[in-house]
Design an enzyme around this catalytic site. Structure first.
Site, PDB file in Angstrom:
ATOM      1  N   ALA A 151       0.843  -1.198   0.000  1.00  0.00           N
ATOM      2  CA  ALA A 151       0.000   0.000   0.000  1.00  0.00           C
ATOM      3  C   ALA A 151       0.877   1.246   0.000  1.00  0.00           C
ATOM      4  CB  ALA A 151      -0.919  -0.010   1.212  1.00  0.00           C
ATOM      5  N   CYS A 152       1.981   1.162   0.721  1.00  0.00           N
ATOM      6  CA  CYS A 152       2.888   2.315   0.791  1.00  0.00           C
ATOM      7  C   CYS A 152       3.427   2.636  -0.595  1.00  0.00           C
ATOM      8  CB  CYS A 152       4.041   2.024   1.742  1.00  0.00           C
ATOM      9  SG  CYS A 152       3.508   1.880   3.454  1.00  0.00           S
TER      10      CYS A 152
END
Lengths: 404, 404
Positions: free
Chosen positions: B348-349
């Site tokens: 997600a980062c």
């Protein structure tokens, strides 16, 4: 769903006069925090749920920015006022070190440990630090600041409201002065980027009109727990053109300046807390100013050997700091505690180390009061009746000889 | 008071297969968090209310310590896994620099950005960094680690479970090896204090038996949002004899290592989340291992041009990473999203930066899969039926030509 608000009011037996240490969460904020858990998805995810979470955070950021009359991209969410202060100080220093060999920082003599401890460590790392003295009311003098600022000064950090005596510092004037010397290109070497101004506004948030179009601070710290918001939340305002290096590095959230998955319920709750604070700010400030004046009058009338630390005129309506001459502050606080009144000496952070001597009171030039001063701080549940009860208990402490 | 649990189950329409990105808060944890707000006082205050708050935090700390079979004073609460990682890395480096001119750090090639980005910045600050490669399954090789460790090596940081492919690293063996070289006093110059071992156990917390009497890590990171706990909470385990310098400095909370008023509801909630995780760990691990095997079999049977990244045998039961050959990972994830399935590519980062290329998959030597790999991750609401639905949707995507 009904919510029980854990207000100090409900606890009939105890009287909480320690709002400068921490405020309870507002019941409306608690509801927002609770409900926000349904949007549990990672705001960095690209699927719909993640996008929705991201949208909610950006809406809250916009709301928070409007509180300060700032831009949305100028608000960085953190986990505390302390983290924001560290981020401001270390962030500016790391960035400045790329250009300036031995950067210089100016802080006031009565900053919170988040500032004073951080710069002490930076001093060991080769940063030059100057401490700006305060007068007997805790006020910094711009004339003295002018003498301290030099070519290498990258940062001036001065709190907006002092947490122990409540002094309201002339941040607007300081910011205008710094703007002026930058416009006059006084320090060509620094390309007039510096000095930057940071202000810790944690204690100011409920009572001061923090309009960043008028206060030309480059960086500003706010803490959620000082304004009836969620625990473990803070923010750093950073003006668009100001460059800082991140402290918490990783995935690059918060514009690359503060990594870690966003605390969505905390952010939404903080926005709600600021919204509420804004609506009631003026009325609540006037109400507490009246209560503070009443408390000051009654305490000084009751106790001959006491004096008010700081000036009622230039301090925040929620803090009243009293020097009980020849008394031991810790003993007074514990005696009040035994009679069900919560208040504090020095700051809560200081008491963590079992030290009742206040560096702030010393800085006011009142050495004799440094170990004898007690802070009463007021909030949304404080009334004149609370003060009447405080007076009753202080009378009892006089009879017992705790205070004279 | 009744609580509504915002489980992905309730949202009938959408299927959440992104638990490695974030987990929803457990309803029992949410209740603890909510109720804890009644103890709003500052745990550093000396009055009764503050003392009560402090006691509650220390009870929770004890509970959390027992989860890791650690001592109470070895648990430091933070605001995220990212903060814990930064604190571990920077904390060790700052401390070591007092003795070692150019300290050396070893990290694996597939660490989370909280580690990899932080050491990249440290490299610019003069720290030497070695990257330990991984094999095609994402496993680090102790033999290679042995070659990299030298006199100046102060820290080895290797995640316990990889967040993208789920690889379980041999942390216990690594820790034993490091113990061994210290006992043999291989590096006299460092007084055998170093190398220290840090492991990011954020993805491991629900599934691995993290017994710190057996795993001789000096530092360990855990993240509350990966185990159905409160948002904005993390912790760093730090063995008693290990010295680190604080990153967030100020009032001196958390043994002087992480300043800022404690987030009491978050701490109590995190303790509850770990308590629940411990009770169901073995059963839930077996259940998800079965689901993962089922998913792997059905997906590989359905799609000819796909392969599993990593090895099912040496990976965590909650992560299944699939390379859809010649497909675009971002397009697959968005197509699944359009058909109401949430999953992710890379991390997600990473997706925050709009980049679907996975550095982890590249590090596995599978360059061709780096932009074509999708992570499905499972949690408490995932069942075999969830997989059946995923298969239906993947079939649809095949018909549409998104995957082949």
């Amino acid at each position: 769903m009904t919510f029980r608000f854990f207000s100090p009011k409900e606890k009939k037996k105890r009287l909480f006069l320690d709002y400068a240490s921490i405020t309870p969460i507002d019941e409306r904020v608690l509801k927002v925090v609770h409900d926000a858990h349904q949007y549990f998805q990672n705001p960095s995810s690209i699927h719909k749920d993640g996008v929705k979470a991201k949208e909610l955070i950006e809406e809250a950021r916009k709301k928070v920015a409007s509180f300060f009359r700032a831009h949305q991209d100028e608000v960085i969410f953190t986990a505390s006022g302390t983290e924001s202060c560290v981020m401001a100080i270390r962030g500016v220093v790391s960035e400045a070190r790329k250009k300036i060999g031995r950067p210089h920082i100016i802080i006031s003599a009565i900053e919170h440990p988040a500032i004073s401890e951080t710069v002490t460590l930076l001093e060991e790392e080769g940063v030059e630090v100057s401490v700006l003295p305060v007068d007997e009311n805790g006020l910094v003098q711009i004339a003295v600041l002018k003498e301290l600022i030099k070519e290498e000064t990258i940062l001036v950090s001065i709190q907006m409201v002092n947490s122990e005596v409540g002094t309201i510092e002339p941040i607007r004037d300081i910011s205008l002065y710094i703007q002026k010397i930058k416009k006059e290109k006084t320090f060509v070497k620094n390309e007039n980027t510096y000095p930057l101004l940071h202000t810790d506004a944690s204690q100011a948030i409920c009572f001061e009109d923090i309009d960043l179009r008028k206060i030309h601070a480059d960086l500003l710290t706010a803490d959620s727990i000082k304004c009836y918001g969620p625990r473990g939340m803070g923010l750093l305002f950073k003006r668009r053109n100001v460059k800082i290096s991140p402290v918490i590095t990783g995935g690059g959230q918060e514009f690359g300046l503060r990594s870690g998955t966003e605390n969505l319920p905390g952010i939404l709750g903080f926005a709600k807390a600021l919204e509420i604070a804004e609506v009631i700010r003026v009325g609540e400030g006037e109400r507490l100013a009246d209560i503070k004046k009443y408390a000051a009058e009654r305490i000084t009338a009751l106790i001959s050997k006491c004096e008010i630390n700081g000036s009622i005129e230039t301090s925040s309506p929620h803090i009243l700091n009293i020097c009980f001459k020849d008394a031991d502050a810790e003993f007074v606080v514990l005696s009040l505690d035994a009679l069900d009144i919560s208040c504090s000496y020095a700051s809560a952070c200081k008491s963590l180390h079992g030290d009742a001597t206040s560096l702030v009171i010393s800085a006011l030039g009142k050495e004799k009061c440094a170990g004898s001063s007690v802070r009463f701080s007021f909030g949304r549940s404080t009334t004149r009746k609370s003060i009447d009860r405080l007076i009753e208990v202080l009378t009892e402490l006089m009879h017992r000889g705790v205070i004279k």
